[in-house]
Design a protein around this motif. Structure first.
Motif, short mmCIF file in Angstrom:
data_model
loop_
_atom_site.label_atom_id
_atom_site.label_comp_id
_atom_site.label_asym_id
_atom_site.label_seq_id
_atom_site.Cartn_x
_atom_site.Cartn_y
_atom_site.Cartn_z
N ARG A 211 0.68 -1.20 -0.05
CA ARG A 211 -0.02 0.12 0.13
C ARG A 211 0.80 1.18 -0.04
NH1 ARG A 211 -5.20 -0.85 4.00
NH2 ARG A 211 -5.16 1.28 3.72
N GLY A 212 0.87 1.99 -1.04
CA GLY A 212 1.87 3.05 -1.19
C GLY A 212 1.85 3.61 -2.80
N SER A 213 3.11 4.27 -3.03
CA SER A 213 2.91 4.85 -4.28
C SER A 213 3.00 4.01 -5.39
CB SER A 213 4.05 5.83 -4.41
OG SER A 213 5.50 5.07 -4.32
N ASN A 214 2.65 4.71 -6.55
CA ASN A 214 2.97 3.52 -7.79
C ASN A 214 4.44 2.99 -7.77
OD1 ASN A 214 0.38 3.37 -9.00
ND2 ASN A 214 0.47 5.20 -10.09
N ALA A 215 5.40 3.90 -7.56
CA ALA A 215 6.63 3.45 -7.56
C ALA A 215 7.09 2.30 -6.70
CB ALA A 215 7.82 4.72 -7.37
N PHE A 216 6.49 2.55 -5.73
CA PHE A 216 6.46 1.43 -4.72
C PHE A 216 6.00 0.19 -4.83
CE2 PHE A 216 4.84 -0.39 -0.59
CZ PHE A 216 6.08 -0.91 0.16
N VAL A 217 4.91 0.22 -5.10
CA VAL A 217 4.23 -0.97 -5.90
C VAL A 217 4.84 -1.54 -6.92
CG1 VAL A 217 1.99 -2.02 -6.98
CG2 VAL A 217 1.70 -0.11 -5.11
N ARG A 218 5.33 -0.83 -7.71
CA ARG A 218 6.15 -1.47 -9.10
C ARG A 218 7.51 -1.95 -8.27
NH1 ARG A 218 4.45 3.00 -11.88
NH2 ARG A 218 6.53 4.23 -11.36
N TYR A 219 8.04 -1.46 -7.45
CA TYR A 219 9.29 -2.07 -6.93
C TYR A 219 9.09 -3.45 -6.23
CZ TYR A 219 13.14 -2.96 -3.40
OH TYR A 219 14.27 -3.57 -2.96
N ILE A 220 7.94 -3.69 -5.37
CA ILE A 220 7.50 -4.88 -4.88
C ILE A 220 7.22 -5.90 -6.02
CG2 ILE A 220 5.67 -6.11 -3.23
CD1 ILE A 220 7.77 -3.99 -1.94
N GLN A 221 6.52 -5.38 -6.84
CA GLN A 221 6.17 -6.18 -8.04
C GLN A 221 7.44 -6.75 -8.75
OE1 GLN A 221 3.72 -3.72 -10.16
NE2 GLN A 221 1.64 -4.72 -9.50
N ASN A 222 8.42 -5.99 -8.85
CA ASN A 222 9.88 -6.30 -9.58
C ASN A 222 10.95 -7.15 -8.83
OD1 ASN A 222 8.62 -5.17 -12.02
ND2 ASN A 222 9.65 -3.14 -11.35
N ASN A 223 10.57 -7.17 -7.49
CA ASN A 223 11.52 -8.01 -6.50
C ASN A 223 10.96 -9.01 -5.82
OD1 ASN A 223 14.18 -6.11 -6.63
ND2 ASN A 223 12.36 -4.47 -6.99
N THR A 224 9.89 -9.77 -6.31
CA THR A 224 9.52 -10.88 -5.69
C THR A 224 8.80 -11.84 -6.45
OG1 THR A 224 7.96 -11.56 -3.78
CG2 THR A 224 6.96 -9.88 -5.14
N HIS A 225 8.80 -12.99 -6.14
CA HIS A 225 8.02 -14.11 -7.24
C HIS A 225 6.73 -14.38 -6.63
CE1 HIS A 225 11.41 -14.87 -9.51
NE2 HIS A 225 12.23 -15.19 -8.46
N ILE A 226 6.40 -13.92 -5.51
CA ILE A 226 5.08 -14.07 -4.88
C ILE A 226 4.03 -13.13 -5.57
CG2 ILE A 226 3.89 -13.57 -2.49
CD1 ILE A 226 6.31 -13.52 -1.11
N PRO A 227 2.73 -13.47 -5.54
CA PRO A 227 1.89 -13.07 -6.30
C PRO A 227 1.56 -11.56 -5.55
CG PRO A 227 0.92 -15.02 -6.40
CD PRO A 227 2.35 -15.07 -5.48
N VAL A 228 1.33 -10.41 -6.30
CA VAL A 228 1.21 -9.12 -5.55
C VAL A 228 -0.12 -8.47 -5.95
CG1 VAL A 228 2.20 -6.84 -5.57
CG2 VAL A 228 3.72 -8.66 -5.54
N LEU A 229 -0.92 -7.92 -5.07
CA LEU A 229 -2.02 -7.24 -5.32
C LEU A 229 -1.68 -5.83 -5.06
CD1 LEU A 229 -5.09 -7.32 -5.69
CD2 LEU A 229 -5.49 -7.50 -3.17
N GLY A 230 -1.60 -5.08 -6.11
CA GLY A 230 -1.07 -3.62 -6.02
C GLY A 230 -2.14 -2.53 -5.46
#
Length: 442
Positions: A211-230
């Motif tokens: 839960r945060g900025s678009n940049a933060f969500v993209r960082y999480i999505q790009n750095n994990t193999h776990i499914p991400v709900l942005g």
């Protein structure tokens, strides 16, 4: 990433314990889960003074950061707890207890053949990791939904809210110790370093919700193999159509901007049809400025209200989360929709109009999780939707979308029960036919 440091090994053990606790939690009857939520609500009430004191310490530490510009006023606003907000947190927990059990719901009940019956049943996801900034009230919302849906929870709040989050989780643990829900099912992470380790725990964590900025969500999505709900930012618009009721439009505008400007469902841009701009803009700007809103306008709007500050191209793409609003006069509904679909974040968009054709066109063509007619964007909220609470608001297109409540924390499994059935008789030149007869849902 190798889990080689003491801190990462410790988090690994924590994740294992949460997963084990989640397995036990998932089999508890709804009565036990609801009883645990009742105990949490009671414990929060009994510990209100301690929680508010912890929050006061967080606010005291944050004040110099706000004064120096290192922390925004919006973030400070999200960080602050008061008796009213705490009462709302407790009410949210109790509201979750009133919701139907999301586990074990039969979605498909079908006879494939005599004695061979298929069911599709809702089940918990397992372990959910939620990473959020400030917002200590998010702890109770997310924990209540996780417990109700039978999921384990790893929470990582922002460092600015660490005292508040620790106080709340301590109360939750004390309450769970008096229930059948394992206290280990809810765990709080407190250091930034733990985020990287958390993102590597795909064996133990089934979903990450940032839960945060678009940049933060993209960082999480790009750095994990776990499914991400942005849960990304909310760049929300309100469009005042040519056929709007002016008084209603002014009231909705003020509410959508002022009621809680730090929220992701507050409007950041006001679009006004040129046909109504002369009648609407002056009273709207006066009402906004009376609430200390800084209003920035395009050239056409400034020609009508000269006190407006000039808006730049950057304003159309900015989520202020503050008492700042950009205003643009448009020539048509089509231009308004094009602007929204260009700059919007697919969160929540609204139109004010008495023209039903214009309203239906807007509702059908705007690409957002929430599209509203003649009401404030601030209604985009799990609590207000009757979800009890929310783990976040998803701006993705795949479900869950919008405010995510219990339905976003369950998946399903297929359960097939036979009587010695094998596939062979259903294949070959003269296969046995399936009945495929739908049975009543239980």
């Amino acid at each position: 990433m190798t889990l080689s440091t003491p801190a990462s090994r410790s988090l690994l053990e924590t994740a294992r314990s949460v997963r084990s606790a989640a397995s036990d939690l998932s089999t508890l009857p709804i009565e036990s889960r609801n009883q645990a939520l009742d105990r949490i609500a009671q414990a929060l009430e009994a510990s209100a003074d301690a929680i508010l004191a912890a929050n006061a310490a967080d606010l005291k530490a944050a004040t110099p950061l706000v004064e120096s510009g290192e922390m925004s006023r919006a973030l400070y606003g999200r960080l602050k707890l008061d008796p009213g907000k705490l009462a709302g947190m407790i009410a949210g927990v109790r509201d979750v207890t009133k919701l139907a059990d999301p586990i074990g719901q039969v979605q498909i009940h079908r006879e494939l053949d005599t004695g061979l019956v298929l069911k599709r049943l809702t089940v918990p996801l397992g372990v959910v990791g939620v990473i959020f900034e400030a917002r200590p009230d998010a702890v109770t919302q997310i924990a209540a939904l996780a417990i109700k849906s039978g999921n384990g929870l790893l929470l990582k709040g922002g460092k600015e809210a660490v005292r508040s989050c620790e106080a709340i989780v301590q109360v939750i643990h004390q309450a769970l110790a008096e229930s059948q829900v394992p206290a280990a099912a809810v765990q709080l992470l407190t250091t930034r370093e733990e985020i990287q380790t958390l993102l590597s725990l795909d064996q133990y964590v089934d979903l990450i919700i940032p839960r945060g900025s678009n940049a933060f969500v993209r960082y999480i999505q790009n750095n994990t193999h776990i499914p991400v709900l942005g849960h990304a930012e909310g760049l929300c618009h309100l469009y005042i159509d040519a056929q709007a009721n002016v008084q209603q439009a002014v009231e909705i505008t003020v509410d959508a901007k002022v009621q809680y400007p730090a929220a992701c469902n507050a409007i950041e841009t006001l679009l006004v049809h040129r046909g109504i701009a002369p009648a609407f803009l002056a009273p709207a700007v006066a009402a906004l400025q009376a609430q200390n809103v800084e209003v920035r306008g395009c050239e056409q709007s400034r020609a009508l209200v000269p006190t407006l500050l000039p808006a730049t191209e950057a304003d159309w793409a900015t989520e202020y989360s503050d008492l700042i609003l950009a205003v643009k006069v448009v020539d048509s509904l089509d231009e308004a929709m094009e602007h929204i679909n260009t700059y919007g974040s697919r969160h929540t968009e609204a139109i004010v109009t008495e023209d039903s054709t214009a309203a239906q066109t807007f509702l059908a063509r705007i690409d957002a999780a929430g599209v509203f007619h003649n009401c404030s964007t601030r209604f985009a909220d799990g609590f207000r939707y009757g979800f009890g609470a929310e783990v976040g608001i998803s701006t993705q297109k795949l479900p869950p979308r919008g405010p995510v409540g219990l339905e976003g924390l369950v998946t399903y499994r297929y359960q097939l029960i036979g009587q010695g059935h094998t596939v062979a008789p259903y294949t070959g030149g003269t296969p046995r036919p399936f009945t495929h007869r739908d049975l009543p849902l239980e």
